[in-house]
Design a protein around this motif. Sequence first.
Motif, short mmCIF file in Angstrom:
data_model
loop_
_atom_site.label_atom_id
_atom_site.label_comp_id
_atom_site.label_asym_id
_atom_site.label_seq_id
_atom_site.Cartn_x
_atom_site.Cartn_y
_atom_site.Cartn_z
N SER A 41 -8.20 -11.89 -6.26
CA SER A 41 -7.59 -10.83 -7.04
C SER A 41 -7.18 -9.64 -6.17
CB SER A 41 -8.54 -10.38 -8.16
OG SER A 41 -9.75 -9.88 -7.62
N THR A 42 -7.97 -9.33 -5.15
CA THR A 42 -7.64 -8.21 -4.26
C THR A 42 -6.36 -8.50 -3.49
OG1 THR A 42 -9.96 -7.59 -4.00
CG2 THR A 42 -8.43 -6.80 -2.32
N ALA A 82 -3.96 -10.49 -4.31
CA ALA A 82 -2.81 -10.55 -5.22
C ALA A 82 -2.35 -9.16 -5.64
CB ALA A 82 -3.16 -11.38 -6.46
N GLY A 83 -3.29 -8.22 -5.82
CA GLY A 83 -2.93 -6.91 -6.33
C GLY A 83 -2.72 -5.83 -5.30
N TYR A 84 -3.00 -6.11 -4.02
CA TYR A 84 -2.97 -5.05 -3.01
C TYR A 84 -1.60 -4.41 -2.80
CZ TYR A 84 -4.19 -2.34 1.07
OH TYR A 84 -4.40 -1.29 1.93
N PRO A 85 -0.50 -5.17 -2.75
CA PRO A 85 0.81 -4.52 -2.58
C PRO A 85 1.09 -3.47 -3.66
CG PRO A 85 1.01 -6.87 -2.21
CD PRO A 85 -0.36 -6.65 -2.75
N LEU A 86 0.67 -3.74 -4.88
CA LEU A 86 0.87 -2.78 -5.96
C LEU A 86 -0.02 -1.56 -5.77
CD1 LEU A 86 1.04 -5.31 -8.94
CD2 LEU A 86 2.94 -4.09 -7.87
N ASP A 87 -1.22 -1.76 -5.25
CA ASP A 87 -2.12 -0.63 -4.97
C ASP A 87 -1.52 0.26 -3.88
OD1 ASP A 87 -4.85 0.66 -5.22
OD2 ASP A 87 -4.87 0.15 -3.09
N SER A 88 -0.92 -0.36 -2.89
CA SER A 88 -0.30 0.40 -1.81
C SER A 88 0.86 1.25 -2.33
CB SER A 88 0.20 -0.56 -0.72
OG SER A 88 0.77 0.15 0.35
N ILE A 89 1.70 0.68 -3.18
CA ILE A 89 2.81 1.43 -3.76
C ILE A 89 2.29 2.55 -4.65
CG2 ILE A 89 4.74 1.28 -5.38
CD1 ILE A 89 5.29 -1.51 -4.32
N LYS A 90 1.19 2.30 -5.38
CA LYS A 90 0.59 3.32 -6.24
C LYS A 90 0.18 4.55 -5.44
CE LYS A 90 -3.59 3.43 -6.82
NZ LYS A 90 -4.75 4.17 -6.23
N SER A 91 -0.47 4.34 -4.30
CA SER A 91 -0.91 5.47 -3.47
C SER A 91 0.28 6.28 -2.96
CB SER A 91 -1.74 4.96 -2.28
OG SER A 91 -2.95 4.40 -2.71
N ARG A 92 1.36 5.59 -2.61
CA ARG A 92 2.54 6.29 -2.11
C ARG A 92 3.23 7.08 -3.23
NH1 ARG A 92 4.21 3.30 2.82
NH2 ARG A 92 2.80 1.55 3.08
N ALA A 128 -0.87 0.10 -13.64
CA ALA A 128 -1.20 -0.74 -14.79
C ALA A 128 -0.89 -2.20 -14.51
CB ALA A 128 -0.45 -0.26 -16.02
N LEU A 129 0.25 -2.44 -13.86
CA LEU A 129 0.61 -3.81 -13.50
C LEU A 129 -0.40 -4.40 -12.52
CD1 LEU A 129 2.60 -6.16 -13.63
CD2 LEU A 129 3.95 -5.04 -11.84
N ARG A 130 -0.85 -3.55 -11.58
CA ARG A 130 -1.88 -4.00 -10.63
C ARG A 130 -3.18 -4.33 -11.36
NH1 ARG A 130 -6.30 -1.80 -8.16
NH2 ARG A 130 -5.95 0.15 -9.27
N SER A 131 -3.55 -3.50 -12.35
CA SER A 131 -4.78 -3.74 -13.09
C SER A 131 -4.71 -5.04 -13.88
CB SER A 131 -5.06 -2.56 -14.04
OG SER A 131 -5.41 -1.41 -13.33
N VAL A 132 -3.55 -5.29 -14.50
CA VAL A 132 -3.38 -6.54 -15.24
C VAL A 132 -3.57 -7.73 -14.31
CG1 VAL A 132 -1.71 -7.99 -16.45
CG2 VAL A 132 -1.93 -5.57 -17.05
N THR A 133 -2.91 -7.67 -13.16
CA THR A 133 -2.99 -8.76 -12.20
C THR A 133 -4.40 -8.92 -11.64
OG1 THR A 133 -0.70 -8.35 -11.55
CG2 THR A 133 -2.04 -9.68 -10.05
N THR A 134 -4.95 -7.80 -11.14
CA THR A 134 -6.23 -7.86 -10.45
C THR A 134 -7.37 -8.22 -11.39
OG1 THR A 134 -5.47 -6.21 -8.85
CG2 THR A 134 -7.83 -6.55 -9.02
N HIS A 135 -7.51 -7.48 -12.49
CA HIS A 135 -8.67 -7.67 -13.36
C HIS A 135 -8.54 -8.91 -14.23
CE1 HIS A 135 -10.47 -3.93 -12.09
NE2 HIS A 135 -9.31 -3.34 -12.25
N GLY A 136 -7.30 -9.26 -14.59
CA GLY A 136 -7.13 -10.52 -15.31
C GLY A 136 -7.55 -11.70 -14.46
N LEU A 137 -7.06 -11.73 -13.20
CA LEU A 137 -7.46 -12.80 -12.29
C LEU A 137 -8.95 -12.75 -11.97
CD1 LEU A 137 -4.56 -12.93 -9.66
CD2 LEU A 137 -5.24 -14.74 -11.23
N LEU A 138 -9.48 -11.53 -11.79
CA LEU A 138 -10.89 -11.37 -11.44
C LEU A 138 -11.80 -12.06 -12.44
CD1 LEU A 138 -13.06 -9.88 -9.68
CD2 LEU A 138 -12.95 -8.06 -11.38
#
Length: 338
Positions: free
Chosen positions: A36-37, A39-49, A307-317
């Motif tokens: 899950s990490t 899969a969701g990391y690129p979205l987390d990186s964009i979120k921080s930026r 939110a998209l990252r959370s759906v991907t990360t936590h759904g897969l998790l």
Amino acid sequence: MSGERPFDYLFDPDARNEYLRRNKAVVCALSASYISTFAGYPLDSIKSRLQTTRTPITISKLALLVYREEGLIGFYRGIWIPLMTISFVRAASFTIYTRTKEYFRDHNMLMRNNILHVASTGGISGALSGSLISLFSAPFELVKVRRQLEYSIAASKGVRIVKAPNTLNAVRDIFRTNGLLGLYTGFRLHFVRDTLGTSLYFLEYDGLRYLMGRDQLGEQGATPPWLPLPESLIPFMCGSLAGVSSWALIYPLDVVKTKVQQRALAGEPKRGVLETLRRLIRGPDPNSPRPLLKGLTRLYRGLGVSALRSVTTHGLLWTIFDLTAGYIDQLPPSKRTS
């Protein structure tokens, strides 16, 4: 058992099954977290930026800009930090969460089979887990933010990066500039965010699983007639909803934390939490404040991709967590005798 070698479980299927059963929570957390990490990391990186950029920009334009300036690796800058630490943080978090719930069960506390007791045990267990884990995860997340914001931090210093420093160099830079305690820059905000966020997350997840037919003891029953989902989709749905809603509630706190850390890492003058929040909402000029609605929009910049990252990360998790747990539960019993 006498004569048993430390790593017999690597070669003996019977010993391996016993090992998996004894360490079920850790094994499930590790396998689910790594996938899950990543899969969701690129979205987390964009979120921080998005949180730290001074000018509004769409997700697609920012993603294109990152790709143009940094290449594909730009989306995964700093990923080794969460991948290396996820083995400890997630495993410890889920272990504390499950052990706390077991404590409630063993002492017959909050054990009525209703949503209030189910959600309360999840929330209390999550709060304890989040607060304890934040002590260890704070330095790693700071380094992750440092790696993700390399270019914006350099720009604020008036420096142009030719080749971004690696993770070890980023740690050295933080240590050289702010000392050992520099690794805990923004810790109070990190602590509050993780304690509150993890509590809300597990409270909502356990509450949603109860509504979808799982009882206080963890046995999955029939789904309610108003939402007859296949059992295999329940973890993904509950994990996604819990991840998105809990993250949306604490998102402003995460924005302030990231901004405070960015300023500290760039060597800019410190600002208090309330001052940072005020400037994010109302702008830098108190004589010409930004419209409140526009300011709140600025505060929630990046929430969509988050939110998209959370759906991907936590759904897969939770999907992988439940699949792994189901696999371990179905392992044949040990043939060994005590």
